[in-house]
Design a protein around this motif. Structure first.
Motif, PDB file in Angstrom:
ATOM      1  N   SER A  72       0.883  -1.227   0.106  1.00 38.81           N
ATOM      2  CA  SER A  72      -0.168   0.015  -0.544  1.00 38.81           C
ATOM      3  C   SER A  72       1.188   1.389  -0.095  1.00 38.81           C
ATOM      4  N   LYS A  73       0.291   2.172  -0.766  1.00 38.25           N
ATOM      5  CA  LYS A  73       1.217   3.363  -1.086  1.00 38.25           C
ATOM      6  C   LYS A  73       0.853   4.484   0.565  1.00 38.25           C
ATOM      7  N   LEU A  74      -0.023   3.855   1.538  1.00 36.63           N
ATOM      8  CA  LEU A  74      -0.013   4.565   2.783  1.00 36.63           C
ATOM      9  C   LEU A  74       1.348   4.459   3.605  1.00 36.63           C
ATOM     10  N   LYS A  78       4.873  -5.002  -8.757  1.00 40.23           N
ATOM     11  CA  LYS A  78       4.732  -4.880  -7.143  1.00 40.23           C
ATOM     12  C   LYS A  78       6.008  -4.192  -6.719  1.00 40.23           C
ATOM     13  N   ASP A  79       5.790  -2.818  -6.157  1.00 41.91           N
ATOM     14  CA  ASP A  79       7.160  -1.709  -5.610  1.00 41.91           C
ATOM     15  C   ASP A  79       7.808  -2.696  -4.322  1.00 41.91           C
TER      16      ASP A  79
END
Length: 293
Positions: free
Chosen positions: A58-60, A241-242
């Motif tokens: 998640s970017k969060l 995916k990052d």
């Protein structure tokens, strides 16, 4: 008609073997590990490097938080691939074992003893229908001190050599690396890999000079660079995916970490990542040239 090949009827309980001697719950746990990010361990002549491809779901999520490599005792670290809650429980148990050893023997637990205890603990979770196997494969790396440590209330020195004493000139301690599988099996390694990119990582590890008997055995600093390169190469299986690269190391008391398990310094990690990206781009260019030819 036999349905054992797909586990029908024999995968409902952890304590039941199929007619051909398989425990399907353990095999399913291995599949959970194979879906996780890649973890590797490299045993060098002067220490051990642990590295992890921490997938960013998640970017969060806060960068550099939610660490997946843990310190068990001051000289030992653990990295794992698979289910995160299982890994945290595994780490907590390992810390309990290390504390128990220190309380009893007044010294840090040897890496081999910790691997033995944790292998037995994981294997116990394959025996009963009320539990399930651990969905992780753990890699344990550390440096056993070469120093003599007196225990509390020691009386006398005991024999120096011969029966009941040390072999004269024998050297204790050094770097050790073990990998523990969901079945409870554990083995000592020079280089270990698990997770989704394990096959690519193993192929690269096999190319390295890691046998301490060889004069050109890899140094710890070179091990950091190779660990970064291998993780970036293995990430090709998860390239949609990052990820964050997480790395720790442990050396002798005379080395850069002073016998402690620590994170690789940020500047060194960033330099290793830069070299890894450059190596990866070089390989891509070579492949393009071959395609054109």
């Amino acid at each position: 008609m036999c349905n054992t090949s797909i586990g029908t009827g024999y995968d409902l309980s952890n304590s039941v073997f199929s007619p051909d001697g398989r425990n399907f719950q353990v095999e399913y746990a291995v599949k959970a590990v194979e879906n996780g990010g890649t973890s590797i361990g490299i045993r060098c002549k002067d220490g051990v490097v642990l590295a992890l491809e921490k997938l960013v779901t998640s970017k969060l999520l806060k960068p550099d938080a939610n660490k997946r490599i843990a310190t068990v005792d001051r000289n030992i670290g653990i990295v794992y691939s698979g289910l995160l809650p299982d890994g945290r429980h595994f780490t907590s148990r390992a810390r309990d074992e290390a504390a128990s050893w220190r309380s009893t023997y007044k010294s840090p637990i040897p890496v081999s003893a910790l691997a033995s205890r944790m292998g037995a603990y994981v294997q116990a979770y394959t025996l009963y229908s009320s539990v399930r196997p651990f969905g992780i494969t753990g890699i344990i790396g550390g440096w056993d001190s070469e120093k003599e440590v007196d225990v509390d209330a020691v009386v006398g020195s005991g024999p120096k050599s011969g029966s009941g004493g040390r072999s004269e000139g024998a050297k204790e301690g050094g770097p050790f690396l073990y990998m523990i599988e969901p079945s409870g099996s554990y083995w000592g390694y020079y280089g270990a890999a698990t997770g989704k990119g394990r096959q690519a990582a193993k192929s690269e590890l096999e190319k390295l000079k890691l046998n301490p008997k060889e004069s050109d055995c890899m140094s710890l600093e070179d091990g950091v660079k190779e660990a970064a390169r291998i993780i970036y190469l293995a990430h090709e299986d998860n390239k949609d995916k990052d990820f964050e690269l997480e790395m720790t190391w442990v050396s002798a008391v005379s080395g850069p970490t002073k016998g402690l398990h620590q994170e690789v310094p940020k500047a060194m990690r960033e330099e290793a990542e830069k070299l890894a990206k450059k190596a990866l781009e070089g390989e891509d260019d070579e492949e393009e040239e071959k395609m054109e030819e």
